[in-house]
Design a protein around this motif. Structure first.
Motif, PDB file in Angstrom:
ATOM      1  N   ILE A   1       0.858  -1.182   0.000  1.00 38.13           N
ATOM      2  CA  ILE A   1       0.000   0.000   0.000  1.00 38.13           C
ATOM      3  C   ILE A   1       0.893   1.232   0.000  1.00 38.13           C
ATOM      4  O   ILE A   1       1.635   1.464   0.956  1.00 38.13           O
ATOM      5  CB  ILE A   1      -0.910   0.005   1.242  1.00 38.13           C
ATOM      6  CG1 ILE A   1      -1.723  -1.296   1.297  1.00 38.13           C
ATOM      7  CG2 ILE A   1      -1.802   1.230   1.246  1.00 38.13           C
ATOM      8  CD1 ILE A   1      -2.302  -1.587   2.664  1.00 38.13           C
ATOM      9  N   LEU A   2       0.816   2.004  -1.067  1.00 37.93           N
ATOM     10  CA  LEU A   2       1.581   3.244  -1.164  1.00 37.93           C
ATOM     11  C   LEU A   2       0.633   4.418  -0.964  1.00 37.93           C
ATOM     12  O   LEU A   2      -0.392   4.510  -1.630  1.00 37.93           O
ATOM     13  CB  LEU A   2       2.246   3.379  -2.535  1.00 37.93           C
ATOM     14  CG  LEU A   2       3.427   2.481  -2.807  1.00 37.93           C
ATOM     15  CD1 LEU A   2       3.837   2.563  -4.265  1.00 37.93           C
ATOM     16  CD2 LEU A   2       4.595   2.849  -1.916  1.00 37.93           C
ATOM     17  N   PHE A   3       0.973   5.296  -0.048  1.00 35.34           N
ATOM     18  CA  PHE A   3       0.196   6.509   0.154  1.00 35.34           C
ATOM     19  C   PHE A   3       0.812   7.564  -0.760  1.00 35.34           C
ATOM     20  O   PHE A   3       2.007   7.805  -0.718  1.00 35.34           O
ATOM     21  CB  PHE A   3       0.234   6.918   1.624  1.00 35.34           C
ATOM     22  CG  PHE A   3      -0.378   5.860   2.513  1.00 35.34           C
ATOM     23  CD1 PHE A   3      -1.744   5.792   2.668  1.00 35.34           C
ATOM     24  CD2 PHE A   3       0.416   4.916   3.138  1.00 35.34           C
ATOM     25  CE1 PHE A   3      -2.320   4.801   3.453  1.00 35.34           C
ATOM     26  CE2 PHE A   3      -0.144   3.925   3.923  1.00 35.34           C
ATOM     27  CZ  PHE A   3      -1.523   3.871   4.080  1.00 35.34           C
ATOM     28  N   GLY A   4       0.004   8.185  -1.626  1.00 35.39           N
ATOM     29  CA  GLY A   4       0.506   9.005  -2.721  1.00 35.39           C
ATOM     30  C   GLY A   4       1.144  10.321  -2.346  1.00 35.39           C
ATOM     31  O   GLY A   4       1.740  10.970  -3.178  1.00 35.39           O
ATOM     32  N   THR A   5       1.044  10.744  -1.106  1.00 30.72           N
ATOM     33  CA  THR A   5       1.585  12.036  -0.697  1.00 30.72           C
ATOM     34  C   THR A   5       2.773  11.809   0.236  1.00 30.72           C
ATOM     35  O   THR A   5       2.684  11.032   1.179  1.00 30.72           O
ATOM     36  CB  THR A   5       0.504  12.853   0.046  1.00 30.72           C
ATOM     37  OG1 THR A   5      -0.642  12.963  -0.798  1.00 30.72           O
ATOM     38  CG2 THR A   5       1.001  14.231   0.412  1.00 30.72           C
ATOM     39  N   ALA A   6       3.885  12.485  -0.048  1.00 29.51           N
ATOM     40  CA  ALA A   6       5.068  12.351   0.800  1.00 29.51           C
ATOM     41  C   ALA A   6       4.796  12.926   2.192  1.00 29.51           C
ATOM     42  O   ALA A   6       4.052  13.901   2.342  1.00 29.51           O
ATOM     43  CB  ALA A   6       6.262  13.060   0.171  1.00 29.51           C
TER      44      ALA A   6
END
Length: 184
Positions: free
Chosen positions: A89-94
């Motif tokens: 799961i990658l969260f799109g915001t740094a």
């Protein structure tokens, strides 16, 4: 001690490890991962594992929380029952920069079921970062593992960090609970 300092080690058995027990195995249930600390000299470019629990081979299972080299938080749900299943799961915001400063990263997971979608939400210092990520119905993962839990690193390497606290919950905390936890 309220803070544990770790230096980078490419290998070795130093670091924080917690023996397996049922309280840190979430199976197919909902859960929350919380890491609070500092990454003293972290520069985007290399992944930093904050929480890592995995068993294997031959059958892999477990979970992890890491900060990608791009500064984006990610969570892995690992289940390998002979067909190699990994939900990354990658969260799109740094995440906001917290190089050398204490930051609190919290991930809540409501696992998908056979018929309903789940959700993953990333929080930094009590505030949601980016949008919730949908976990597709039918892709529920059984992440029970007899592996050791590693804090600020993985089984083969440690992450340079100052760890203040790590908390694992066997349910997905609400946004209000995450904020309250950060404020207290």
């Amino acid at each position: 001690t309220p803070f544990v300092n770790l230096t980078y080690a490419a290998s070795g058995s130093s670091g924080i490890t917690v023996a397996d027990n049922d309280n840190i195995d979430f199976g197919t249930g909902n859960f929350t991962l919380r890491w609070k600390g500092a990454l003293p000299d972290w520069t985007p470019g290399s992944s930093q594992y904050l929480i890592f629990k995995e068993s294997g081979p031959p059958t892999y299972a477990g979970y992890y929380l890491r900060i990608q080299g791009t500064g984006v938080a990610s969570v892995g749900l690992i289940e390998d029952d002979s067909s190699s299943k990994l939900t990354n799961i990658l969260f799109g915001t740094a995440l906001p920069a917290f190089d050398g400063q204490t930051g609190e990263v919290v991930i809540t997971i409501q696992q998908a079921t056979a018929s309903a979608n789940g959700t993953a939400i990333c929080y930094f210092n009590g505030q949601q970062v980016g949008s919730a990520v949908t976990l597709n119905a039918g892709e529920q993962r059984n992440i029970n593992t007899d592996g050791v839990l590693y804090i600020s690193g993985i089984n083969g390497a440690r992450t340079a960090s100052t760890t203040s606290s790590v908390t694992l919950f066997n349910r997905a905390l609400s946004a209000a609970e995450v904020l309250s936890l950060y404020q207290s």
